[in-house]
Each structure stands twice: as structure tokens, then as C-alpha cells.
Design a protein around this motif. Structure first.
Motif, PDB file in Angstrom:
ATOM      1  N   ILE A 120       0.839  -1.202   0.000  1.00 31.29           N
ATOM      2  CA  ILE A 120       0.000   0.000   0.000  1.00 31.29           C
ATOM      3  C   ILE A 120       0.873   1.252   0.000  1.00 31.29           C
ATOM      4  N   LEU A 121       1.928   1.255   0.818  1.00 33.17           N
ATOM      5  CA  LEU A 121       2.792   2.438   0.885  1.00 33.17           C
ATOM      6  C   LEU A 121       3.587   2.620  -0.406  1.00 33.17           C
ATOM      7  N   ALA A 122       3.935   1.529  -1.057  1.00 37.83           N
ATOM      8  CA  ALA A 122       4.604   1.648  -2.359  1.00 37.83           C
ATOM      9  C   ALA A 122       3.674   2.282  -3.380  1.00 37.83           C
ATOM     10  N   ALA A 123       2.404   1.866  -3.373  1.00 34.71           N
ATOM     11  CA  ALA A 123       1.429   2.459  -4.282  1.00 34.71           C
ATOM     12  C   ALA A 123       1.158   3.919  -3.937  1.00 34.71           C
ATOM     13  N   MET A 124       1.171   4.224  -2.647  1.00 29.84           N
ATOM     14  CA  MET A 124       0.979   5.603  -2.205  1.00 29.84           C
ATOM     15  C   MET A 124       2.125   6.480  -2.705  1.00 29.84           C
ATOM     16  N   ALA A 125       3.356   5.981  -2.591  1.00 27.14           N
ATOM     17  CA  ALA A 125       4.519   6.725  -3.074  1.00 27.14           C
ATOM     18  C   ALA A 125       4.433   6.951  -4.572  1.00 27.14           C
ATOM     19  N   ASP A 126       3.962   5.950  -5.297  1.00 26.48           N
ATOM     20  CA  ASP A 126       3.826   6.089  -6.754  1.00 26.48           C
ATOM     21  C   ASP A 126       2.786   7.154  -7.092  1.00 26.48           C
ATOM     22  N   ASP A 127       1.662   7.164  -6.372  1.00 23.41           N
ATOM     23  CA  ASP A 127       0.637   8.179  -6.608  1.00 23.41           C
ATOM     24  C   ASP A 127       1.212   9.578  -6.405  1.00 23.41           C
ATOM     25  N   ILE A 128       1.957   9.750  -5.324  1.00 22.19           N
ATOM     26  CA  ILE A 128       2.535  11.070  -5.031  1.00 22.19           C
ATOM     27  C   ILE A 128       3.505  11.483  -6.130  1.00 22.19           C
ATOM     28  N   THR A 129       4.353  10.556  -6.568  1.00 23.48           N
ATOM     29  CA  THR A 129       5.320  10.844  -7.626  1.00 23.48           C
ATOM     30  C   THR A 129       4.618  11.252  -8.918  1.00 23.48           C
TER      31      THR A 129
END
Length: 223
Positions: A120-129
Motif C-alpha cells: 500500500i505504501l509503495a502504491a501511495m509513493a507512486d501516486d505522489i510521484t
């Protein structure tokens, strides 16, 4: 008779009264938040909630970096209409409840849930990027922790509190004050929560959750 409305509704009506008295004409700029909060004797978070409510009903316009401007001096009172729960009270409630839940969750946390939280946090980081607001990933992170406490009522409470972020009032505040920087800070705080859960340290997890939700409330309402 005691006014039982939420504080932001009461504060919004007080600002309406200032406008109705002719203190501020259409096009006029209201005092800065800090000055207006002192004038009304309320906290800045309560005032900011009131200003968002006034913007939603078309009384004022908040121009980031410029100020708060009167649009209409003839708007009626809010008539008790609620635009949602107070975001400051909402974040306080979440801090209390989720900080308690995570203690139990830390004791029952599985390797599978830890892996899911990492994803989930990896996907969150991708969204932010990518310049996207990762609110669904944020929701999934908090709900996964609540569900791991093995109590359906607690998970339902967390879900309902989180989803209050979609109320008109909370959405208005998010629209103005959520930024890439604020989401990056939230992601860093989420990683601190995950590290405490990986260590199976309930007190560290509790402290990290409380720190995160308190900081989130400040980013919304005090920056």
C-alpha cells in the motif's frame, strides 16, 4: 436557548454578521486568519472550518496567497445546515480511536498484513510521484491496520471516520490545503507506523499513529 450547532456553524454566522453590518463590502478583503480568529475569540482551526463553510455557500472566496474576499453580503444564515463533522474534532477522534486500535493490532499483526501494508505504501509513493492524491491508498492503510485487530465494530468505526473526509467541509479543506508536500509528510509518518508494527512494538506503534494523525490535523487546519 443553548446553541447546539457545531462551533464552525456558529463561527460562520458571526462572520456573516460582520459582513451584514457593512463592515466588509463585496470585493473587500477580510482580515488575515490569525487577526480574525483573535477578533472573534476562536481558535484558528475553528475559524478555518467556518471560512470553508462560508466559501461553500458563496459568501466568501479564499484565494491562496492573496487573502479572503467577500463575494456576497446578502447570503442568509446557514440555518443550522451541517456540511459535515468538524475536521479538527474528526482528527482528534481518529487520533484517540486509531491509537488505541493499533495497540491490539500490533499484537495480532501477521506477516501477510505487513506485506500488504508495504505494498500500500509503495502504491501511495507512486501516486505522489505521479502527482495524484493517494487518498484511496491512505484509506487502505488505515483500514488494514484496523481490520487486523480482529474486531469488526472497530474496523467499521475507523471506516466511517475516515470516510467523513468526503463531507463538503472536509473536502473543501482538502482542496485548499492538501499538497504534494503534505502527502509526502503523511507517507513518511506511515512508514514510521509500519516500522513499529514490523518490530511488533505496540507502544511505538501507538505513538507513531498518534503523531501522524495529530500532524495531519495541523497540516489541514493550522498551516
Amino acid at each position: 436557548m443553548t446553541d447546539t450547532r457545531r462551533l464552525y456553524q456558529q463561527t460562520a454566522d458571526r462572520v456573516r454578521q460582520l459582513i451584514a453590518k457593512g463592515d466588509y463590502q463585496p470585493g473587500a478583503r477580510l482580515p488575515a486568519e490569525r487577526e480574525l480568529a483573535q477578533q472573534l475569540g476562536v481558535s484558528r482551526p475553528s475559524l478555518r472550518e467556518a471560512l470553508i463553510a462560508l466559501e461553500i455557500d458563496g459568501t466568501i472566496e479564499i484565494r491562496m496567497g492573496s487573502g479572503i474576499y467577500v463575494l456576497n453580503t446578502t447570503r442568509p444564515s446557514g440555518n443550522g445546515r451541517s456540511l459535515g463533522e468538524s475536521p479538527s474534532e474528526l482528527m482528534q477522534a481518529r487520533a484517540v480511536i486509531e491509537s488505541a486500535i493499533i495497540v491490539q493490532a500490533a499484537a495480532t499483526m501477521t506477516d501477510e498484513t505487513i506485506a500488504a501494508l508495504r505494498a500500500i505504501l509503495a502504491a501511495m509513493a507512486d501516486d505522489i510521484t505521479q502527482g495524484r492524491k493517494p487518498i484511496e491508498q491512505d484509506r487502505a492503510f488505515h483500514l488494514a491496520i484496523a481490520e487486523s485487530a480482529d474486531n469488526t465494530l472497530l474496523a467499521e468505526i475507523v471506516t466511517n471516520l475516515f470516510d467523513e473526509r468526503h463531507s463538503p467541509l472536509s473536502a473543501g479543506i482538502r482542496g485548499h490545503f492538501e499538497t504534494t508536500d503534505s502527502w509526502t509528510a503523511a507517507l513518511t509518518e506511515h512508514h514510521a507506523i509500519l516500522a513499529a508494527l514490523e518490530a511488533r512494538d505496540p507502544l511505538a506503534a501507538q505513538a507513531a499513529m498518534h503523531t501522524h494523525l495529530a500532524a495531519s490535523g495541523r497540516r489541514w487546519l493550522e498551516t
